[in-house]
Motif scaffolding. Sequence first.
Motif, PDB file in Angstrom:
ATOM      1  N   PRO A  44       0.802  -1.235   0.000  1.00 39.19           N
ATOM      2  CA  PRO A  44       0.000   0.000   0.000  1.00 39.19           C
ATOM      3  C   PRO A  44       0.833   1.283   0.000  1.00 39.19           C
ATOM      4  N   LEU A  45       2.126   1.200   0.239  1.00 38.80           N
ATOM      5  CA  LEU A  45       2.943   2.406   0.292  1.00 38.80           C
ATOM      6  C   LEU A  45       3.218   2.991  -1.094  1.00 38.80           C
ATOM      7  N   VAL A  46       3.197   2.159  -2.122  1.00 33.84           N
ATOM      8  CA  VAL A  46       3.463   2.652  -3.479  1.00 33.84           C
ATOM      9  C   VAL A  46       2.355   3.601  -3.941  1.00 33.84           C
ATOM     10  N   PRO A  47       1.074   3.233  -3.851  1.00 35.70           N
ATOM     11  CA  PRO A  47       0.038   4.190  -4.249  1.00 35.70           C
ATOM     12  C   PRO A  47       0.043   5.449  -3.378  1.00 35.70           C
ATOM     13  N   LEU A  48       0.373   5.286  -2.103  1.00 32.03           N
ATOM     14  CA  LEU A  48       0.458   6.439  -1.217  1.00 32.03           C
ATOM     15  C   LEU A  48       1.564   7.385  -1.687  1.00 32.03           C
ATOM     16  N   GLY A  49       2.704   6.844  -2.051  1.00 28.19           N
ATOM     17  CA  GLY A  49       3.798   7.657  -2.575  1.00 28.19           C
ATOM     18  C   GLY A  49       3.440   8.331  -3.889  1.00 28.19           C
ATOM     19  N   CYS A  50       2.706   7.613  -4.747  1.00 24.21           N
ATOM     20  CA  CYS A  50       2.264   8.207  -6.019  1.00 24.21           C
ATOM     21  C   CYS A  50       1.314   9.369  -5.776  1.00 24.21           C
ATOM     22  N   THR A  54       2.045  13.276  -6.770  1.00 25.09           N
ATOM     23  CA  THR A  54       1.095  14.028  -7.591  1.00 25.09           C
ATOM     24  C   THR A  54       0.617  15.283  -6.880  1.00 25.09           C
ATOM     25  N   ALA A  55       0.332  15.165  -5.586  1.00 23.20           N
ATOM     26  CA  ALA A  55      -0.131  16.327  -4.824  1.00 23.20           C
ATOM     27  C   ALA A  55       0.953  17.401  -4.764  1.00 23.20           C
ATOM     28  N   ALA A  56       2.176  17.012  -4.473  1.00 29.25           N
ATOM     29  CA  ALA A  56       3.271  17.985  -4.388  1.00 29.25           C
ATOM     30  C   ALA A  56       3.512  18.658  -5.735  1.00 29.25           C
ATOM     31  N   VAL A  59       0.498  21.166  -6.406  1.00 28.97           N
ATOM     32  CA  VAL A  59       0.607  22.383  -5.588  1.00 28.97           C
ATOM     33  C   VAL A  59       1.799  23.220  -6.044  1.00 28.97           C
ATOM     34  N   GLY A  60       2.895  22.563  -6.364  1.00 30.45           N
ATOM     35  CA  GLY A  60       4.074  23.287  -6.830  1.00 30.45           C
ATOM     36  C   GLY A  60       3.829  24.019  -8.139  1.00 30.45           C
ATOM     37  N   LEU A  61       3.166  23.369  -9.078  1.00 30.49           N
ATOM     38  CA  LEU A  61       2.861  24.019 -10.356  1.00 30.49           C
ATOM     39  C   LEU A  61       1.872  25.161 -10.187  1.00 30.49           C
ATOM     40  N   TYR A  62       0.904  24.974  -9.286  1.00 27.53           N
ATOM     41  CA  TYR A  62      -0.059  26.045  -9.020  1.00 27.53           C
ATOM     42  C   TYR A  62       0.666  27.271  -8.467  1.00 27.53           C
ATOM     43  N   ASN A  63       1.548  27.059  -7.497  1.00 25.07           N
ATOM     44  CA  ASN A  63       2.291  28.168  -6.905  1.00 25.07           C
ATOM     45  C   ASN A  63       3.254  28.806  -7.898  1.00 25.07           C
ATOM     46  N   PHE A  64       3.810  28.029  -8.788  1.00 25.61           N
ATOM     47  CA  PHE A  64       4.674  28.571  -9.841  1.00 25.61           C
ATOM     48  C   PHE A  64       3.871  29.501 -10.749  1.00 25.61           C
ATOM     49  N   LEU A  74       9.673  24.814  -2.578  1.00 19.18           N
ATOM     50  CA  LEU A  74       9.459  23.864  -1.489  1.00 19.18           C
ATOM     51  C   LEU A  74       8.678  22.639  -1.982  1.00 19.18           C
ATOM     52  N   MET A  75       7.660  22.872  -2.785  1.00 19.08           N
ATOM     53  CA  MET A  75       6.849  21.758  -3.291  1.00 19.08           C
ATOM     54  C   MET A  75       7.624  20.889  -4.282  1.00 19.08           C
ATOM     55  N   MET A  76       8.493  21.500  -5.060  1.00 21.25           N
ATOM     56  CA  MET A  76       9.299  20.703  -5.990  1.00 21.25           C
ATOM     57  C   MET A  76      10.287  19.826  -5.220  1.00 21.25           C
ATOM     58  N   ARG A  77      10.820  20.344  -4.132  1.00 19.78           N
ATOM     59  CA  ARG A  77      11.702  19.528  -3.284  1.00 19.78           C
ATOM     60  C   ARG A  77      10.909  18.421  -2.588  1.00 19.78           C
ATOM     61  N   THR A  78       9.690  18.759  -2.181  1.00 14.06           N
ATOM     62  CA  THR A  78       8.815  17.754  -1.572  1.00 14.06           C
ATOM     63  C   THR A  78       8.480  16.664  -2.583  1.00 14.06           C
ATOM     64  N   ARG A  79       8.271  17.057  -3.831  1.00 17.40           N
ATOM     65  CA  ARG A  79       7.982  16.091  -4.888  1.00 17.40           C
ATOM     66  C   ARG A  79       9.139  15.106  -5.060  1.00 17.40           C
ATOM     67  N   ILE A  80      10.360  15.623  -5.026  1.00 17.50           N
ATOM     68  CA  ILE A  80      11.541  14.754  -5.149  1.00 17.50           C
ATOM     69  C   ILE A  80      11.593  13.765  -3.988  1.00 17.50           C
ATOM     70  N   ALA A  81      11.308  14.244  -2.790  1.00 23.60           N
ATOM     71  CA  ALA A  81      11.302  13.357  -1.618  1.00 23.60           C
ATOM     72  C   ALA A  81      10.209  12.295  -1.751  1.00 23.60           C
ATOM     73  N   ALA A  82       9.031  12.704  -2.239  1.00 20.43           N
ATOM     74  CA  ALA A  82       7.926  11.752  -2.406  1.00 20.43           C
ATOM     75  C   ALA A  82       8.268  10.722  -3.482  1.00 20.43           C
ATOM     76  N   GLN A  83       8.939  11.149  -4.543  1.00 17.48           N
ATOM     77  CA  GLN A  83       9.363  10.200  -5.571  1.00 17.48           C
ATOM     78  C   GLN A  83      10.375   9.201  -5.017  1.00 17.48           C
TER      79      GLN A  83
END
Length: 102
Positions: A44-50, A54-56, A59-64, A74-83
Amino acid sequence: MSNKIQVSLPEEELDWIQLRQDLGPVVEVETTKEKMQRKIKENPLVPLGCLATTAALTVGLYNFRTGNRQMSQLMMRTRIAAQGFTVLALIVGVVMTYGDKK
């Protein structure tokens, strides 16, 4: 007065018929939805990570787009961590599955 039609089958067709008889009844194949549900239950952790990735990204693109550079970075860095989390979860899931099969 019986009208029976004889059809000659090629040798390859007869091989398939014999193979089916030897193997026995055909096992039901799972649908795509059933396979996805099974995979989610197994790891179940794989879909959670996906979802987190996606959320990061969203939000990052919206703020951009709105010009909030600090939050976008911050969101782009969060996206890298989530990936990274998602890839790690995939690796752990594969190792656990491999260990179960041995």
